[in-house]
Design a protein around this motif. Sequence first.
Motif, PDB file in Angstrom:
ATOM      1  N   ALA A 256       0.889  -1.426   0.032  1.00 22.75           N
ATOM      2  CA  ALA A 256      -0.071   0.047   0.011  1.00 22.75           C
ATOM      3  C   ALA A 256       0.784   1.269   0.136  1.00 22.75           C
ATOM      4  N   LEU A 257       0.311   2.393  -0.610  1.00 24.87           N
ATOM      5  CA  LEU A 257       0.961   3.545  -0.532  1.00 24.87           C
ATOM      6  C   LEU A 257       0.311   4.134   0.839  1.00 24.87           C
ATOM      7  N   ILE A 258       1.025   4.546   1.705  1.00 27.27           N
ATOM      8  CA  ILE A 258       0.989   5.348   2.852  1.00 27.27           C
ATOM      9  C   ILE A 258       0.657   6.881   2.486  1.00 27.27           C
TER      10      ILE A 258
ATOM     11  N   GLY B 103      -1.042  14.297   1.497  1.00 27.74           N
ATOM     12  CA  GLY B 103      -0.965  14.230   0.086  1.00 27.74           C
ATOM     13  C   GLY B 103      -0.346  15.363  -0.476  1.00 27.74           C
ATOM     14  N   SER B 104       0.444  16.314   0.174  1.00 29.87           N
ATOM     15  CA  SER B 104       0.984  17.405  -0.045  1.00 29.87           C
ATOM     16  C   SER B 104       2.423  17.464  -0.616  1.00 29.87           C
ATOM     17  N   ASN B 105       3.052  16.147  -0.545  1.00 26.71           N
ATOM     18  CA  ASN B 105       4.325  16.058  -1.207  1.00 26.71           C
ATOM     19  C   ASN B 105       4.315  14.830  -2.062  1.00 26.71           C
TER      20      ASN B 105
ATOM     21  N   LYS C  68      -4.659   5.297   4.350  1.00 26.59           N
ATOM     22  CA  LYS C  68      -4.720   7.017   4.550  1.00 26.59           C
ATOM     23  C   LYS C  68      -4.493   6.896   6.063  1.00 26.59           C
ATOM     24  N   ILE C  69      -3.289   7.872   6.668  1.00 29.58           N
ATOM     25  CA  ILE C  69      -3.353   7.860   8.099  1.00 29.58           C
ATOM     26  C   ILE C  69      -3.948   9.026   8.645  1.00 29.58           C
ATOM     27  N   SER C  70      -4.879   8.532   9.714  1.00 27.09           N
ATOM     28  CA  SER C  70      -5.541   9.536  10.490  1.00 27.09           C
ATOM     29  C   SER C  70      -5.428   9.436  11.955  1.00 27.09           C
TER      30      SER C  70
ATOM     31  N   GLY D   4      -0.228  12.290  17.181  1.00 27.44           N
ATOM     32  CA  GLY D   4      -0.554  11.285  16.267  1.00 27.44           C
ATOM     33  C   GLY D   4      -0.076  11.902  14.935  1.00 27.44           C
ATOM     34  N   ALA D   5       0.153  10.711  14.094  1.00 26.06           N
ATOM     35  CA  ALA D   5       0.537  11.044  12.664  1.00 26.06           C
ATOM     36  C   ALA D   5      -0.419  11.564  11.840  1.00 26.06           C
ATOM     37  N   GLY D   6      -1.822  11.405  12.328  1.00 28.00           N
ATOM     38  CA  GLY D   6      -2.862  11.982  11.388  1.00 28.00           C
ATOM     39  C   GLY D   6      -3.266  13.378  11.925  1.00 28.00           C
TER      40      GLY D   6
ATOM     41  N   ILE E   5       2.909  25.035   6.928  1.00 30.78           N
ATOM     42  CA  ILE E   5       3.376  23.805   6.171  1.00 30.78           C
ATOM     43  C   ILE E   5       2.292  22.859   5.958  1.00 30.78           C
ATOM     44  N   PRO E   6       1.737  22.413   4.957  1.00 33.52           N
ATOM     45  CA  PRO E   6       0.771  21.735   4.787  1.00 33.52           C
ATOM     46  C   PRO E   6       1.230  20.197   5.086  1.00 33.52           C
ATOM     47  N   GLY E   7       0.041  19.225   5.178  1.00 30.10           N
ATOM     48  CA  GLY E   7       0.141  18.002   5.551  1.00 30.10           C
ATOM     49  C   GLY E   7       0.321  17.603   6.935  1.00 30.10           C
TER      50      GLY E   7
ATOM     51  N   VAL F 149       1.445  15.185  10.616  1.00 37.04           N
ATOM     52  CA  VAL F 149       2.554  15.137  11.416  1.00 37.04           C
ATOM     53  C   VAL F 149       3.519  13.882  11.176  1.00 37.04           C
ATOM     54  N   GLY F 150       2.627  12.894  10.762  1.00 39.06           N
ATOM     55  CA  GLY F 150       3.434  11.591  10.367  1.00 39.06           C
ATOM     56  C   GLY F 150       4.519  11.907   9.000  1.00 39.06           C
ATOM     57  N   ALA F 151       4.316  12.654   8.246  1.00 35.71           N
ATOM     58  CA  ALA F 151       5.068  12.803   7.110  1.00 35.71           C
ATOM     59  C   ALA F 151       6.274  13.875   7.335  1.00 35.71           C
TER      60      ALA F 151
ATOM     61  N   ILE G  23       9.963  12.681   7.502  1.00 37.51           N
ATOM     62  CA  ILE G  23      10.077  11.667   6.160  1.00 37.51           C
ATOM     63  C   ILE G  23      10.976  12.371   5.523  1.00 37.51           C
ATOM     64  N   GLN G  24      10.762  13.990   5.247  1.00 43.97           N
ATOM     65  CA  GLN G  24      11.538  14.641   4.548  1.00 43.97           C
ATOM     66  C   GLN G  24      12.254  15.883   5.403  1.00 43.97           C
ATOM     67  N   ASN G  25      12.129  15.538   6.811  1.00 47.77           N
ATOM     68  CA  ASN G  25      12.575  16.627   8.079  1.00 47.77           C
ATOM     69  C   ASN G  25      12.096  18.130   7.437  1.00 47.77           C
TER      70      ASN G  25
ATOM     71  N   GLY H 135      11.482  21.690   6.594  1.00 50.85           N
ATOM     72  CA  GLY H 135      11.988  22.899   7.110  1.00 50.85           C
ATOM     73  C   GLY H 135      11.474  23.997   6.465  1.00 50.85           C
ATOM     74  N   ALA H 136      11.673  25.170   7.347  1.00 50.17           N
ATOM     75  CA  ALA H 136      11.119  26.601   6.758  1.00 50.17           C
ATOM     76  C   ALA H 136      11.761  27.556   7.500  1.00 50.17           C
ATOM     77  N   TYR H 137      11.983  28.536   6.931  1.00 50.95           N
ATOM     78  CA  TYR H 137      12.474  30.071   7.690  1.00 50.95           C
ATOM     79  C   TYR H 137      13.452  29.776   9.157  1.00 50.95           C
TER      80      TYR H 137
ATOM     81  N   ALA I  66       2.481  21.272  -4.943  1.00 46.00           N
ATOM     82  CA  ALA I  66       2.988  20.623  -3.889  1.00 46.00           C
ATOM     83  C   ALA I  66       4.276  21.312  -3.245  1.00 46.00           C
ATOM     84  N   GLY I  67       4.269  22.454  -2.947  1.00 48.90           N
ATOM     85  CA  GLY I  67       5.387  23.472  -2.788  1.00 48.90           C
ATOM     86  C   GLY I  67       6.514  23.501  -3.530  1.00 48.90           C
ATOM     87  N   SER I  68       7.678  23.628  -2.937  1.00 57.73           N
ATOM     88  CA  SER I  68       8.872  23.387  -3.885  1.00 57.73           C
ATOM     89  C   SER I  68       8.824  22.064  -4.588  1.00 57.73           C
TER      90      SER I  68
ATOM     91  N   PRO J  39      14.193  16.094  -7.536  1.00 63.91           N
ATOM     92  CA  PRO J  39      12.749  16.367  -7.183  1.00 63.91           C
ATOM     93  C   PRO J  39      12.892  16.287  -5.420  1.00 63.91           C
ATOM     94  N   GLU J  40      12.094  17.293  -5.131  1.00 67.36           N
ATOM     95  CA  GLU J  40      11.754  17.068  -3.671  1.00 67.36           C
ATOM     96  C   GLU J  40      10.496  16.124  -3.430  1.00 67.36           C
ATOM     97  N   VAL J  41       9.426  16.532  -4.366  1.00 66.80           N
ATOM     98  CA  VAL J  41       8.286  15.854  -4.017  1.00 66.80           C
ATOM     99  C   VAL J  41       8.698  14.364  -4.673  1.00 66.80           C
TER     100      VAL J  41
HETATM  101  P1  FAD Z   1       2.297  12.877   1.860  1.00 69.43           P
HETATM  102  O1  FAD Z   1       2.345  13.754   0.719  1.00 69.43           O
HETATM  103  O2  FAD Z   1       0.940  12.224   2.246  1.00 69.43           O
HETATM  104  O3  FAD Z   1       3.386  12.077   2.085  1.00 69.43           O
HETATM  105  C1  FAD Z   1       4.675  12.359   1.632  1.00 69.43           C
HETATM  106  C2  FAD Z   1       5.602  11.132   1.581  1.00 69.43           C
HETATM  107  O4  FAD Z   1       5.537  10.442   2.962  1.00 69.43           O
HETATM  108  C3  FAD Z   1       4.954   9.820   0.939  1.00 69.43           C
HETATM  109  O5  FAD Z   1       6.302   9.222   0.439  1.00 69.43           O
HETATM  110  C4  FAD Z   1       4.187   9.117   1.878  1.00 69.43           C
HETATM  111  O6  FAD Z   1       4.179   7.702   1.458  1.00 69.43           O
HETATM  112  C5  FAD Z   1       5.232   9.194   3.306  1.00 69.43           C
HETATM  113  N1  FAD Z   1       4.429   9.218   4.571  1.00 69.43           N
HETATM  114  C6  FAD Z   1       3.256  10.016   4.779  1.00 69.43           C
HETATM  115  N2  FAD Z   1       2.959   9.884   6.091  1.00 69.43           N
HETATM  116  C7  FAD Z   1       3.651   8.840   6.602  1.00 69.43           C
HETATM  117  C8  FAD Z   1       3.877   8.012   7.503  1.00 69.43           C
HETATM  118  N3  FAD Z   1       2.958   8.325   8.643  1.00 69.43           N
HETATM  119  N4  FAD Z   1       4.646   7.067   7.920  1.00 69.43           N
HETATM  120  C9  FAD Z   1       5.647   6.895   6.677  1.00 69.43           C
HETATM  121  N5  FAD Z   1       5.434   7.550   5.472  1.00 69.43           N
HETATM  122  C10 FAD Z   1       4.688   8.590   5.336  1.00 69.43           C
HETATM  123  N6  FAD Z   1       7.733  21.142   2.933  1.00 69.43           N
HETATM  124  C11 FAD Z   1       8.730  21.685   3.765  1.00 69.43           C
HETATM  125  O7  FAD Z   1       9.629  20.978   4.270  1.00 69.43           O
HETATM  126  N7  FAD Z   1       8.869  23.069   3.978  1.00 69.43           N
HETATM  127  C12 FAD Z   1       8.163  23.685   3.211  1.00 69.43           C
HETATM  128  O8  FAD Z   1       8.008  25.104   3.458  1.00 69.43           O
HETATM  129  C13 FAD Z   1       6.904  23.395   2.855  1.00 69.43           C
HETATM  130  N8  FAD Z   1       5.996  24.064   2.114  1.00 69.43           N
HETATM  131  C14 FAD Z   1       4.960  23.648   1.390  1.00 69.43           C
HETATM  132  C15 FAD Z   1       3.987  24.619   0.641  1.00 69.43           C
HETATM  133  C16 FAD Z   1       2.924  23.909   0.077  1.00 69.43           C
HETATM  134  C17 FAD Z   1       1.937  25.028  -0.739  1.00 69.43           C
HETATM  135  C18 FAD Z   1       2.773  22.580  -0.208  1.00 69.43           C
HETATM  136  C19 FAD Z   1       1.595  22.108  -0.859  1.00 69.43           C
HETATM  137  C20 FAD Z   1       3.905  21.705   0.285  1.00 69.43           C
HETATM  138  C21 FAD Z   1       4.741  22.086   1.367  1.00 69.43           C
HETATM  139  N9  FAD Z   1       5.777  21.394   1.612  1.00 69.43           N
HETATM  140  C22 FAD Z   1       6.753  21.928   2.249  1.00 69.43           C
HETATM  141  C23 FAD Z   1       5.598  19.815   1.285  1.00 69.43           C
HETATM  142  C24 FAD Z   1       5.034  19.155   2.266  1.00 69.43           C
HETATM  143  O9  FAD Z   1       4.004  19.923   3.089  1.00 69.43           O
HETATM  144  C25 FAD Z   1       5.592  18.416   3.447  1.00 69.43           C
HETATM  145  O10 FAD Z   1       6.420  17.311   2.732  1.00 69.43           O
HETATM  146  C26 FAD Z   1       4.753  17.759   4.525  1.00 69.43           C
HETATM  147  O11 FAD Z   1       5.483  17.051   5.384  1.00 69.43           O
HETATM  148  C27 FAD Z   1       3.943  16.468   3.678  1.00 69.43           C
HETATM  149  O12 FAD Z   1       2.912  15.938   4.459  1.00 69.43           O
HETATM  150  P2  FAD Z   1       2.033  15.125   3.831  1.00 69.43           P
HETATM  151  O13 FAD Z   1       1.070  14.754   4.886  1.00 69.43           O
HETATM  152  O14 FAD Z   1       0.936  15.796   2.904  1.00 69.43           O
HETATM  153  O15 FAD Z   1       2.706  14.084   3.175  1.00 69.43           O
END
Ligand code: FAD
Length: 338
Positions: free
Chosen positions: A45-47, A51-53, A66-68, A87-89, A113-115, A117-119, A122-124, A126-128, A235-237, A332-334
């Motif tokens: 499954a895709l976790i 969905g913002s990255n 979907k993690i809630s 909680g991750a959701g 920052i959208p999204g 807590v659980g994500a 994943i990409q650490n 960061g901002a500002y 999806a941001g940067s 790609p960051e996304v």
């Molecule tokens: P998703 O998009 O749902 O998932 C991202 C990845 O993590 C996927 O690979 C997914 O499988 C995995 N994942 C998700 N949840 C879990 C979990 N619980 N356990 C294991 N794996 C998981 N990011 C920044 O760092 N800094 C910014 O300033 C920033 N600005 C943004 C601005 C905009 C307008 C947008 C749209 C995005 C921005 N982002 C930024 C990117 C995004 O917000 C972050 O990466 C955020 O952490 C993604 O969270 P999400 O829940 O939407 O992850």
Amino acid sequence: MEVKNQVSLAEFNSFGLSVNAPLFLEVTSSLALQKVLKDPRFKNALILGGGSNVLLLQNLSRPVIKISIPGIRVVEENEQSAIVSAGAGVVWHDLVMWCIANNLGGIENLSLIPGLVGAAPIQNIGAYGVELKDVFHNAIGIGRKTGDSKIFEAEDCEFGYRDSIFKNELKDKYVITTLRLSLIKSNHKLNLEYGGISQTLDEMGVVAPTLDDVARAVIRIRRKKLPDPSKLGNAGSFFKNPIVLKSKAAKIIKDFPNMPAFTIDENFTKIPAGWLIEKAGFKGKVFGNVGMHKNQALVLVNYGAATGAELWEHAQRVMGAVLSKFDVELEPEVNLIN
Ligand code: FAD
Ligand code: EPU
């Protein structure tokens, strides 16, 4: 737990792409997650968090979990600091607001920052001038193969710029269920150096900023620069800012003396990808249904009817142009999802 068939993910990704998942399940507890990870239908499954990255390239052939998982609370505290568990959701920005309301400092620069807590680890995120790693206490993850839970301490996570072990060695191996942050209770050390925060506070007429003022300043800056995904899919940067050898940066600066550059160490320099993309001529330019945003060339935008393939094709076009003009590879960051 209700398993749904053929679910449109349009509402579950910030690009607004209408792709389908064959099976879809929302989990609201760690126990439910452990149970579903044992279900062979959900093996690959895709976790999904907010969905913002993610860039969903096509209809998925694998299910979505979907993690809630909800909940925010203080689990430990002393005079100076508190450990907050979420909680991750939980919506990341809601956590930031909760911490500010409880006078807990450390993540105010990460407002809006959208999204979820659980994500965040994943990409650490960061901002500002602040990254998650600066306040990270630990995280609980559930092994996708074993169903066992494991505590990840900061040193286990190999955090880097938009990077962690969960994007590399442990990619798709663990699902994060809980994040714990170490936050400050008093004498807050505000981080105002980066990206026009001080100037914005001046514009707001703030003389002695509080945590809330810093958050409001960051929100103001972000709203000016970044498109709101509920209005314009993005999806941001889309790319990371490339870190290049000092000699390569110097070569570019010779031709473009005004290029912004940030020293990483004696060997490496970080160059803003937005600047490279703007100089390669893509800022605000529309190609069919897609383009790089007019206020922030690093943000790839869906003008409404794009497909994942079209967005990726444009991203590759931009990567090719930057490579040929500057000899710099954009990464790609996304997360690209097949
Ligand atoms: P998703 O998009 O749902 O998932 C991202 C990845 O993590 C996927 O690979 C997914 O499988 C995995 N994942 C998700 N949840 C879990 C979990 N619980 N356990 C294991 N794996 C998981 N990011 C920044 O760092 N800094 C910014 O300033 C920033 N600005 C943004 C601005 C905009 C307008 C947008 C749209 C995005 C921005 N982002 C930024 C990117 C995004 O917000 C972050 O990466 C955020 O952490 C993604 O969270 P999400 O829940 O939407 O992850
Ligand atoms: N720039 C341009 N043209 C542009 C965009 C930017 O010349 O079209 C220049 C700016 O003038 C500035 C520099 O590039 O000198 C940096 O721009 P900005 O401050 O807007 O930040 P960024 O490097 O583009 C990064 C993060 C953002 C984060 C901000 C603030 C990455 C990949 N992106 O953007 O994170 O919010 O800094 O800290 O590191 C995200 O990850 O999705 C994201 C939005």
